[in-house]
Design a protein around this motif. Structure first.
Motif, PDB file in Angstrom:
ATOM      1  N   UNK A 341      25.430  23.270  57.022  1.00  0.00           N
ATOM      2  CA  UNK A 341      25.917  22.055  56.368  1.00  0.00           C
ATOM      3  C   UNK A 341      25.769  22.228  54.854  1.00  0.00           C
ATOM      4  N   UNK A 343      25.055  20.216  52.518  1.00  0.00           N
ATOM      5  CA  UNK A 343      23.875  19.604  51.868  1.00  0.00           C
ATOM      6  C   UNK A 343      22.622  20.451  52.113  1.00  0.00           C
ATOM      7  N   UNK A 344      22.530  21.061  53.298  1.00  0.00           N
ATOM      8  CA  UNK A 344      21.390  21.948  53.568  1.00  0.00           C
ATOM      9  C   UNK A 344      21.406  23.122  52.588  1.00  0.00           C
ATOM     10  N   UNK A 347      20.258  22.038  49.223  1.00  0.00           N
ATOM     11  CA  UNK A 347      18.807  21.815  49.146  1.00  0.00           C
ATOM     12  C   UNK A 347      18.051  23.129  49.027  1.00  0.00           C
ATOM     13  N   UNK A 348      18.508  24.131  49.765  1.00  0.00           N
ATOM     14  CA  UNK A 348      17.841  25.438  49.688  1.00  0.00           C
ATOM     15  C   UNK A 348      18.061  26.044  48.301  1.00  0.00           C
ATOM     16  N   UNK A 351      15.782  24.562  45.725  1.00  0.00           N
ATOM     17  CA  UNK A 351      14.402  25.085  45.777  1.00  0.00           C
ATOM     18  C   UNK A 351      14.317  26.468  45.152  1.00  0.00           C
ATOM     19  N   UNK A 402      18.355  31.416  56.470  1.00  0.00           N
ATOM     20  CA  UNK A 402      17.502  30.311  56.920  1.00  0.00           C
ATOM     21  C   UNK A 402      18.262  29.340  57.833  1.00  0.00           C
ATOM     22  N   UNK A 403      19.526  29.096  57.511  1.00  0.00           N
ATOM     23  CA  UNK A 403      20.246  28.000  58.163  1.00  0.00           C
ATOM     24  C   UNK A 403      21.141  28.423  59.326  1.00  0.00           C
TER      25      UNK A 403
ATOM     26  N   UNK B  21      10.744  26.821  51.221  1.00  0.00           N
ATOM     27  CA  UNK B  21      11.650  27.407  52.224  1.00  0.00           C
ATOM     28  C   UNK B  21      10.946  27.460  53.582  1.00  0.00           C
ATOM     29  N   UNK B  24      11.135  23.981  54.921  1.00  0.00           N
ATOM     30  CA  UNK B  24      12.463  23.723  55.488  1.00  0.00           C
ATOM     31  C   UNK B  24      12.612  24.392  56.855  1.00  0.00           C
ATOM     32  N   UNK B  25      12.066  25.609  56.968  1.00  0.00           N
ATOM     33  CA  UNK B  25      12.151  26.324  58.242  1.00  0.00           C
ATOM     34  C   UNK B  25      11.423  25.536  59.345  1.00  0.00           C
ATOM     35  N   UNK B  28      13.518  22.540  60.222  1.00  0.00           N
ATOM     36  CA  UNK B  28      14.677  22.938  61.039  1.00  0.00           C
ATOM     37  C   UNK B  28      14.228  23.124  62.492  1.00  0.00           C
ATOM     38  N   UNK B  74      23.294  17.708  59.649  1.00  0.00           N
ATOM     39  CA  UNK B  74      22.707  18.748  58.789  1.00  0.00           C
ATOM     40  C   UNK B  74      21.308  19.084  59.292  1.00  0.00           C
ATOM     41  N   UNK B  75      20.951  20.355  59.220  1.00  0.00           N
ATOM     42  CA  UNK B  75      19.726  20.791  59.908  1.00  0.00           C
ATOM     43  C   UNK B  75      18.428  20.297  59.268  1.00  0.00           C
ATOM     44  N   UNK B  76      18.354  20.358  57.941  1.00  0.00           N
ATOM     45  CA  UNK B  76      17.081  19.972  57.301  1.00  0.00           C
ATOM     46  C   UNK B  76      16.863  18.467  57.459  1.00  0.00           C
TER      47      UNK B  76
END
Lengths: 404, 137
Positions: A341, A343-344, A347-348, A351, A402-403, B21, B24-25, B28, B74-76
């Motif tokens: 996505x 937005x994800x 966000x990453x 960071x 990551x996603x 990160x 976030x992981x 998720x 969205x995953x996060x």
């Protein structure tokens, strides 16, 4: 062009975000300000600070002179025939609303039409929807082609005796696609229809010549061109500004006022009711001087190279879609990572110290047509470096790991 | 502010992860374990306004306890939703209505997902409170 030295002119860039050096790639949303612009604002407020075109005292007269000099500077920047064709507004949105609100009464009538394009930012779409709705007129749309650009060859069919205006963007704020303005303007003018150009995403990146373009209106925002928020420009051909009713009313836009009736000032003051944003105009003048000093041609070339580097890097990655199939872009590039996505991803990237914009970029119809719900947009400015583009590419790889 | 052992656990877990990160992981992973929502429940009235992503929350009262389902594209944000729902699921409406989600501040999740544009955590919390208050009546 020594980018590292230019970067020193922008104090905001000397910071870290989440412990990493800031990589600012959200210039299509707003640009940072060089020290010379900040200094100009400080010097105005510490040394002059008076209302322009009001009082006769020394400071007010100086403010008035400075303000009008800034107008001349914008005139030169756009190569407009006269400074009286430059109206200061609060931004491109305000400029478009000014023109759209004036399109009423005998200018736009029931069953008339306004032609826009399918790639417009909401600020060059919604004001026309409202103007048309007020006048019982309707919107016609120049459609997209398979590359994400405009099917300008269909425009001839959209024009008819009811067409009152064509309003299109110079450059897409989503894909950075540059529209063929000479062709668009020539088709509109062959039908005696005026053309408004939204130059918000073009003016920071290329030289603009409204005389050569022969457009009837051209608008841009100060804050996207290294100046501050709250200042913008409307260029309008004299005969149009002369014909349009005022947008707002109040002090400074009238020659004589009785309790019954008022006589309007000539343009541009007719459209600048209330105390003008003098500091804004002076900051914009300083920003335009800065750009002229660096050279817009050099800036444009540098930025185009950065976008090329980014695009070729993204296109080598599996599952990354770049939107708009064009040879060159101006300012912005949009992409998505398949399965992630937007937005994800944003966000990453944040960071990792990288500032981009995610979503529909206030151009929902366009984004929906080419990409779906949203995209990740990287937009460059004169201070971005090839290393920053490489940082973004590495961060996109990390986000994907990551996603996905 | 009443101490909530579940929230304290979230704070300990999140703060033990040094890098964002990694956080976030972790989120998720929580999102992946959130049971899928019945697609028929993805309705306009269950959609949370104020989120850039699409977030749906459904709540029912079962034997006096609130039971939640949620979903997000969205995953996060889905992970944050899973975390928040795990804190309120099975509680009484009166409890949820008064609950302060202090763990979102202490883990800095609130800052991470700005309420206006990005994740809309504030909007999720507000919706949970509104549902809980309506079920208290």
């Amino acid at each position: 062009m020594n980018i590292e030295r230019l970067r020193d002119d922008f104090p905001v860039l000397r910071q870290t975000v989440h412990g990493r050096p800031l990589v600012y790639l959200d210039n299509a949303a707003t640009t940072h300000k060089p020290q010379s612009v900040i200094d100009r604002l400080v010097s105005f407020y510490s040394e002059r600070n008076s209302s322009a075109h009001r009082s006769a005292h020394t400071l007010a007269q100086a403010a008035g002179t400075d303000y009008e000099n800034a107008r001349v500077c914008v005139q030169e920047f756009l190569n407009a025939p006269s400074s009286s064709e430059i109206v200061f507004t609060s931004g491109a949105t305000d400029s478009i609303n000014l023109v759209a609100s004036a399109f009423r009464d005998d200018i736009i009538r029931p069953n008339d039409e306004v032609v826009i394009s399918a790639m417009e930012h909401h600020s060059n779409l919604v004001p026309w929807q409202l103007a048309c709705s007020r006048a019982a007129a309707s919107i016609r749309v120049i459609p997209l082609d398979e590359t994400g650009g405009l099917q300008v060859d269909t425009m001839e069919r959209l024009m008819n005796p009811h067409t009152r205006l064509v309003a299109v963007t110079h450059v897409s704020n989503v894909t950075g696609i540059v529209n063929p303005l000479p062709e668009i303007i020539s088709i509109a003018h062959s039908h005696d229809v005026p053309v408004l150009i939204d130059g918000s995403q073009a003016a920071p990146h290329m030289g603009i010549d409204v005389t050569a373009l022969d457009c009837d209106f051209y608008v841009f925002s100060g804050h996207k061109i290294y100046s501050e928020t709250g200042i913008g420009v409307l260029y309008g051909k004299h005969r149009w500004l002369e014909a349009l009713p005022p947008f707002r009313s109040g002090g400074g836009m009238l020659t004589t006022v009785t309790l019954e009736k008022s006589k309007l000032e000539a343009p541009p003051l007719r459209f600048e009711a209330g105390t003008q944003n003098v500091a804004g105009a002076l900051g914009l003048e300083a920003a335009l001087a800065y750009l002229s000093n660096v050279g817009l041609k050099r800036i444009g070339k540098h930025e185009e190279e950065l976008l090329r580097r980014l695009e070729s890097g993204l296109r080598t990655m599996d599952g990354v879609m770049v939107y708009g199939d064009v040879d060159s872009r101006c300012g912005s590039l949009s992409f998505n990572i398949s399965g992630a996505h937007h937005t994800d991803v944003g966000m990453v990237l944040d960071r990792l110290g990288i500032a981009v914009r995610t979503g529909a970029h206030c151009a929902q119809p366009y984004v929906r047509a080419i990409a779906g719900e949203g995209t990740i947009r990287a937009s460059v400015g004169l201070y971005n470096t090839a290393r920053e583009i490489d940082d973004l590419l590495a961060a996109v790889e990390m986000a994907r790991a990551l996603l996905c | 502010m009443p101490v909530d052992p579940l929230q304290n656990l979230v704070i300990r877990r999140m703060n033990a992860l040094g890098d964002w990160l990694d956080k976030y992981e972790y989120l998720i992973g929580l999102g992946d374990r959130l049971p899928p929502m019945d697609p028929s429940l993805r309705t306009e009235d269950r959609l949370i306004n104020g989120c850039q992503t699409q977030v749906w929350i459904d709540a029912r009262l079962v034997d006096g306890r609130m039971r939640f389902q949620g979903d997000c594209d969205a995953k996060i944000t889905r992970g944050v939703l899973a975390l928040i729902l795990s804190l309120v699921d099975g509680r009484t409406p009166a409890h949820v209505a008064k609950m302060e989600m202090y763990c979102l501040q202490e883990t800095r999740l609130m800052d991470s997902l700005s309420p206006s544009r990005l994740g809309g955590v504030g909007a999720m919390i507000q919706r949970l409170h509104e549902i809980a208050v309506s079920l208290c009546d």
